[in-house]
Design an enzyme around this catalytic site. Sequence first.
Site, mmCIF file in Angstrom:
data_model
loop_
_atom_site.group_PDB
_atom_site.id
_atom_site.type_symbol
_atom_site.label_atom_id
_atom_site.label_comp_id
_atom_site.label_asym_id
_atom_site.label_seq_id
_atom_site.Cartn_x
_atom_site.Cartn_y
_atom_site.Cartn_z
ATOM 1 C CB CYS A 201 -3.051 -8.664 -5.971
ATOM 2 S SG CYS A 201 -1.944 -8.778 -4.549
ATOM 3 C CB CYS B 55 -2.063 -3.792 -5.683
ATOM 4 S SG CYS B 55 -1.060 -5.313 -5.621
ATOM 5 C CD GLU C 234 2.724 -3.023 6.321
ATOM 6 O OE1 GLU C 234 1.834 -2.393 5.747
ATOM 7 O OE2 GLU C 234 3.271 -2.615 7.372
ATOM 8 C CD GLU D 18 -5.459 -8.712 -2.573
ATOM 9 O OE1 GLU D 18 -6.213 -7.736 -2.687
ATOM 10 O OE2 GLU D 18 -4.334 -8.621 -2.018
ATOM 11 C CB CYS E 259 -0.818 -8.240 -1.561
ATOM 12 S SG CYS E 259 0.005 -6.737 -2.108
ATOM 13 C CG ASN F 155 -1.839 -6.587 4.654
ATOM 14 O OD1 ASN F 155 -2.696 -7.011 5.433
ATOM 15 N ND2 ASN F 155 -1.484 -5.316 4.628
#
Length: 170
Positions: free
Chosen positions: A115, A112, A69, A80, A78, A67
Amino acid sequence: MTHLTKNFARPEKAEEVVTFGSLDPKIQELLTAAFEVRQRAYVPYSGFKVGAAFRAKDGGQIFAGCNVENAAFTPCSCAERTALTKAVSEGVTEFSVGAVLAYEPDVFTTPCGVCRQFIREFANDDIPIYVAQAIDARITAKEAPLQSEDPVLCTSIFNLLPSSFRTYRK
């Protein structure tokens, strides 16, 4: 099944929790790749590192991502989606299996919702997703990051996103 439900994905297998040591070595390799890339996560705001890895369906190449940010939060990527985007940029759009690692005490951190839909975009069939915990203290202690007795959630994209759909591709 009626014509109204035949296009919706249904899980082929129920979820279960197994131990890392009981998994096929290729699955262990995938989880280890997710763990290793997780160490490079860029998480200055949340401190919550996630690693993911997906194996290409055609030959087994692994694509891993962490990930990343951003101060604006919304444009964060993310793990994935990072892994899958790397694969797509290399010409790979079909996968046989995926793995996700993060750490929260006493729970598995699954992908999430965004994803899940992103994974589903590249899953013509139900693909297994393995979810494990990454225990950072093991790195400091110079222990194996994933140990034989560690629990692993064995699920699938259709379990994570039941009754999902794909409509714009054939």
